[in-house]
Write an enzyme that holds these catalytic residues in place. Structure first.
Site, short mmCIF file in Angstrom:
data_model
loop_
_atom_site.label_atom_id
_atom_site.label_comp_id
_atom_site.label_asym_id
_atom_site.label_seq_id
_atom_site.Cartn_x
_atom_site.Cartn_y
_atom_site.Cartn_z
N TYR A 185 0.84 -1.21 0.00
CA TYR A 185 0.00 0.00 0.00
C TYR A 185 0.87 1.26 0.00
CZ TYR A 185 -4.81 -1.73 0.71
OH TYR A 185 -6.04 -2.28 0.55
N SER A 186 1.60 1.45 1.11
CA SER A 186 2.33 2.71 1.30
C SER A 186 3.45 2.88 0.29
CB SER A 186 2.94 2.75 2.71
OG SER A 186 1.93 2.73 3.68
N GLU A 207 -9.09 -4.86 8.41
CA GLU A 207 -7.80 -4.84 9.08
C GLU A 207 -7.97 -4.35 10.51
OE1 GLU A 207 -5.13 -2.07 7.31
OE2 GLU A 207 -3.48 -2.54 8.67
N SER A 261 -2.21 6.12 11.05
CA SER A 261 -1.65 6.68 12.29
C SER A 261 -2.77 7.10 13.22
CB SER A 261 -0.76 7.88 11.97
OG SER A 261 -1.58 8.98 11.60
#
Lengths: 398, 378
Positions: free
Chosen positions: A128-129, A244, A383
Site C-alpha cells: 500500500y504505502s 484490518e 496513524s
C-alpha cells in the site's frame, strides 16, 4: 445487558483453551511469552496446525473454508491464543487480501488463492504505502500500464512488513494517470518471484528487519490478477482497512503483556522491596490495567454491535488509538521496571536459541528493543492522528 | 454477552428522558437553583410518581429493587438534565442503608414513605480529616437517657438541608480509625441539639455541615447491630459509585454534545471552528474518554451489588478512576473549546463542568479509588 459470555461462548473458550493446552507446546509458546523473536517458520507451522484442525480461517466464513465464527468467538479465539503465547497469525492473508478476494475476486481467484492462505502455503504482504504516499494513500504513484494480456508495473512500495518471506504481494497501483487520485487506482496481485521485483530491507530502530522497500521494474503481471474492476481499487482499499481494524484493540496480547509486567515488577527491587509495592510504580501500573479493563468492555461493545451490523464501523478507530496507547504504555513500564538493565542491547539475546552469557535478569534482555519496536503501533494501520480525523468526521460529524 | 436493554428498560429510559426534557430545561433548573430550598419538591413528587424513588427499595416495601440497569439508565438521564434533587443521597444511599440495616419496623416506617417521596433520608457519614474514609469516625454515640446521646460534627452532608432524617455514623466503640465500633443512627433533622451549617456546593446542589451537640435519641434510633455498620455503609457507597458513574456518563454526553454543537456554529477566520484539526482531535479525545467511561459505567452497574467483595471493589474503583479522569478532561476541554463563553454561567457548559467537578470529588476521588484498586488487588 449482560457482560458475561453465554454458556455456549464459555464452552467455546474452554474448547480453544483445551486445544491450545494440547497442541501449543512450551517451546512454541516461549518466544511470545518472553518477548523474543518468533521465527517465520514457527508462524507458518502454527497456521498449518490450525488448518489441520479446521481452524485455519478463524475470521472466515465457512463457504471459503473458514470457521464461520461470529465476532465474539473470533475475539475469544484470539484472546485465548494470545494468552497462551501462540505465534500471531499473519494478518496479510487472513484479514486483508483474503476478505478482499472473497468480496471482489473472481471464482477463479477465490479457488486459486484462498485455500493456500488457509494452509499456510502462501505468505502474503501488503503493498500500500509508498515513500510519498503514507497517510495520504491516494497519492500513490506506482503505475500499472495495460499491455495486452498483462500489466507492466513500475514503482516503489515502502514499509512492506515481512516482504522478505512473502510469496505474493497485493498492491494498490495507479492504472489511470488522468483521473482524480482515488479514481485511478486498481487492486493487483503480484507474484514476488516475478522478474523485476526487488526487496530491500529497512532496518528499524530496534535493529530488527521487519519491513522492506519493494521495487517494481517493468514487472509483467497477468491481467487475470486484477481483483475487481480496473480503477475501482479504492473501494477495495477501504473495505480492506475496515477488516484490518477488526480486533485491532489487541486486548488479548495486552492482557498477556500486563501479566508479564506484573511478574517483572514483582521480581525487581526498589529500596530493597518489590517494585510492585512502590506507590509510584504501582499507580502507573494500575492506571494501565484500569485503562485496559475499560477498553476490553469498549471492545466487546463494538464486537456486539458488529455482530448485529456485520461490518466494522468507525468505532474501530477508537479501539486502535486506545489499544496502541496501552500497548506502548506496557512496553514503557516494562523497560522502566528493570532500571539500568534495560539498556544493554544485544540483538542476539532476542533469539530463543541464544546461549551466551546473560547480562542482568533474563526478562530484561528484550525490553528496550520491544519498547523501541512498539513505537510503530501508533503509526501503522492509519496513524493515530488519522484515526482521530476519522472519529471527528464519521462519529462526531465535525 | 450483550449490551441491549429490555423493552421495559428502554421505555423507562425514554420516559425519564422525556419527562426531564419537558420539565427540567436549563431555565427551569436555574429557577430551582435560585429558590430558597435549592431543589424542587414538585419535581421530587413527579419522580416518585414515575416510580424512580423506589429503584433501591425491595418489592415488599413498595419498590422494585434490585434494578441495576434501571438505575443506570435513570441516572444517565438525570445526568444529562443536571438534576439537583437529592436523588443520590436519599433514593440511592439512604434507601440502601435503611434497606440493609433497618429492622422490619424501621423499614416499614421509612421505605414506603421514601418511595412515595414523602420523606427524604440522607446519610451523614463524612467528617473533617477523614477525606473519603468511612471508617474514620470521631463522632460518638453513648448510651444515655432512654437510648443514645450523639456528639460530633459531620462534614459536607449532601442534601442535609432537604432531609427529614439523617443517617449518622457514630462510634460506639473503638479508636477513631477502627473498622469495628461504628453504628448508624436515624436522627430526625429537627431534633434538639442538631444544628446545620447549610451551603451550596460548587455545582449548585445543597449540603451542610451537621453539628450534633449531645443529641438525645430513643433506643430505636439505632439501625442494625451496634458497632457493625461499616460493611453496610461501604456497600451503599459502592452502589452510589455505580450510580455516580452512570450520572457522569449522562453529563459527559451532554457536555460533548454542547461542545460539538458550539464549535459547529461558532465562526472565526471565516469558518466554523469545528473545521480546525486541533479542535477536532481534542473532541475525538473527549469522545474516547466518554466511551471508556460509558463502558465502565456498564461494568459498575453489573457489579454494584455483587457478593465477591474484593472483585466488586476493584471493579467499582476502576470505574470511578476512568469516570473521574473523563470528568476532568472532558469538563476542562469543553470549557476551553467554548472560549470566553465557556467561563460564563450563561451556557449549559459551565454547569456541566461544575457537576463533573463535583462528581469527580464525590464518594472517593480518582486518587482514592486508584489506591483502593491497588490495595484490593494485593
Amino acid at each position: 445487558m449482560d457482560l458475561n459470555f453465554t454458556p455456549g461462548e464459555q464452552a467455546f473458550r474452554e474448547e480453544v483453551r483445551a486445544f491450545l493446552e494440547r497442541h501449543l507446546t512450551p517451546p512454541m509458546r516461549r518466544a511470545v511469552l518472553e518477548g523474543l523473536h518468533v521465527p517465520p517458520e514457527e508462524t507458518v507451522a502454527w497456521q498449518r496446525l490450525l488448518h489441520a484442525h479446521g481452524w485455519g480461517g478463524p475470521n472466515w466464513p465457512t463457504e471459503f473454508g473458514g470457521t464461520g465464527w461470529d465476532p465474539v468467538r473470533q475475539y475469544l479465539f484470539e484472546e485465548a491464543c494470545a494468552a497462551a503465547g501462540a505465534p500471531r497469525l499473519l494478518p496479510f492473508g487472513l484479514k486483508m487480501v483474503g476478505p478482499v478476494i472473497m468480496r471482489f475476486g473472481s471464482d477463479a481467484q477465490q479457488r486459486r488463492f484462498l485455500p493456500r492462505i488457509l494452509s499456510g502455503e502462501d505468505w502474503w504482504c501488503q503493498g500500500y504505502s509508498e515513500p510519498e504516499a503514507g497517510s495520504d494513500l491516494a497519492s500513490l504513484r506506482t503505475r500499472a500500464d495495460r499491455r495486452g494480456d498483462h500489466y507492466l508495473v513500475n514503482g516503489q512500495k515502502a514499509w512492506i512488513t515481512l516482504a522478505q518471506h512473502a510469496d505474493w504481494i497485493f498492491c494498490l497501483v495507479r492504472t489511470d494517470q488522468a483521473s482524480k487520485p482515488q479514481a485511478g487506482i486498481s487492486f493487483l496481485l503480484i507474484d514476488m518471484k516475478s522478474p523485476g521485483v526487488t526487496v530491500r530491507p529497512i532496518i528499524m530502530l530496534d535493529g530488527g528487519h521487519e519491513v522492506n522497500e519493494v521495487w517494481f521494474e517493468d514487472v509483467a503481471v497477468p491481467a487475470e490478477n486484477l481483483v475487481g474492476e480496473e480503477n475501482k481499487g479504492w473501494t477495495q482499499a477501504k473495505f480492506l482497512l475496515g477488516h484490518e481494524r477488526a480486533n485491532i484493540a489487541g486486548i488479548g496480547s495486552s492482557k498477556r503483556e500486563l501479566e508479564r509486567l506484573k511478574r517483572i515488577a514483582a521480581a525487581e527491587l526498589k529500596h530493597g522491596r518489590p517494585l510492585a509495592e512502590d506507590p509510584f510504580f504501582a499507580a502507573r501500573l494500575a492506571q494501565v490495567e484500569i485503562d485496559l479493563m475499560a477498553l476490553e468492555i469498549t471492545n466487546l461493545r463494538v464486537l456486539s454491535a458488529e455482530a448485529e451490523r456485520r461490518t466494522p464501523g468507525p468505532e474501530a478507530s477508537l479501539l486502535k488509538i486506545k489499544g496502541t496507547e496501552i500497548q506502548q504504555a506496557l512496553t514503557e513500564l516494562m523497560m522502566q521496571a528493570v532500571g539500568p538493565y534495560a539498556l544493554p542491547f544485544r540483538v542476539e539475546a532476542l533469539d530463543g536459541a541464544f546461549a551466551g552469557e546473560p547480562v542482568g535478569p533474563a526478562h530484561a534482555a528484550p525490553l528496550a528493543a520491544t519498547y523501541c519496536n512498539m513505537r510503530k503501533a501508533s503509526i501503522y494501520g492509519g496513524s493515530n492522528e488519522i484515526q482521530k480525523n476519522i472519529i471527528a468526521q464519521l462519529i462526531l460529524g465535525l | 454477552m450483550h449490551f441491549n436493554l429490555t423493552e421495559e428498560q428502554r421505555a423507562l429510559a425514554e420516559t425519564v428522558q422525556r419527562f426531564l426534557a419537558q420539565q427540567y430545561g436549563f431555565e427551569a433548573r436555574r429557577t430551582i437553583l435560585r429558590s430558597a430550598e435549592g431543589w424542587s419538591r414538585e419535581t421530587w413528587g413527579k419522580l416518585a410518581e414515575l416510580g424512580l424513588l423506589a429503584l433501591q427499595i425491595p418489592p415488599e416495601h413498595g419498590g422494585m429493587a434490585p434494578a441495576a440497569i434501571e438505575t443506570m439508565v435513570t441516572l444517565d438521564a438525570m445526568g444529562r438534565a443536571l438534576l439537583v434533587e437529592p436523588y443520590l443521597s436519599s433514593a440511592i444511599l439512604g434507601s440502601a442503608l435503611v434497606g440493609a440495616l433497618g429492622s422490619p419496623a424501621q423499614r416499614e416506617a421509612l421505605l414506603p414513605a421514601m418511595a412515595e417521596g414523602r420523606r427524604v433520608v440522607v446519610p451523614a457519614a463524612g467528617e473533617a480529616g477523614a477525606r473519603y474514609d468511612l471508617s474514620r469516625v470521631a463522632t460518638t454515640a453513648r448510651r444515655g437517657g432512654a437510648g443514645w446521646v450523639l456528639a460530633g460534627r459531620k462534614a459536607v452532608v449532601l442534601h442535609a438541608p432537604a432531609a427529614d432524617l439523617l443517617l449518622v455514623s457514630a462510634r460506639t466503640a473503638g479508636a477513631v480509625d477502627d473498622a469495628a465500633g461504628i453504628s448508624l443512627f436515624a436522627v430526625p433533622a429537627r431534633s434538639p441539639g442538631v444544628r446545620l451549617v447549610p451551603y451550596p456546593l460548587i455545582d449548585g446542589q445543597r449540603a451542610a455541615d451537621v453539628i450534633l451537640a449531645d443529641v438525645a435519641l430513643g433506643a430505636d434510633a439505632l439501625l442494625g447491630a451496634e458497632g457493625s455498620a461499616l460493611p453496610a455503609l461501604e456497600a451503599a457507597w459502592d452502589l452510589g459509585v455505580a450510580a455516580l458513574c452512570a450520572e457522569a456518563v449522562g453529563v459527559l454526553q451532554a457536555t460533548l454534545d454542547a461542545t460539538t454543537e458550539y464549535t459547529r456554529t461558532r465562526k472565526q477566520f471565516g469558518v466554523p471552528i469545528a473545521r480546525f484539526q486541533v479542535l477536532q482531535h481534542r473532541m475525538a479525545d473527549m469522545l474516547m474518554h466518554l466511551e471508556q467511561a460509558r463502558s465502565m459505567s456498564y461494568l459498575a452497574a453489573m457489579v454494584a451489588t455483587a457478593d465477591d467483595l474484593k472483585d466488586r471493589r476493584r471493579k467499582l474503583s476502576a470505574a470511578k478512576v476512568v469516570v473521574g479522569q473523563a470528568c476532568r478532561f472532558v469538563g476542562q476541554q469543553a470549557v476551553q473549546l467554548h472560549g470566553g463563553m465557556g467561563v460564563t454561567e450563561e451556557l449549559p457548559v459551565s454547569h456541566c463542568f461544575k457537576r463533573l467537578l463535583a462528581i469527580e470529588a464525590s464518594l472517593g476521588d480518582t486518587e482514592h479509588h486508584l489506591e483502593r484498586f491497588i490495595m484490593e488487588g494485593r
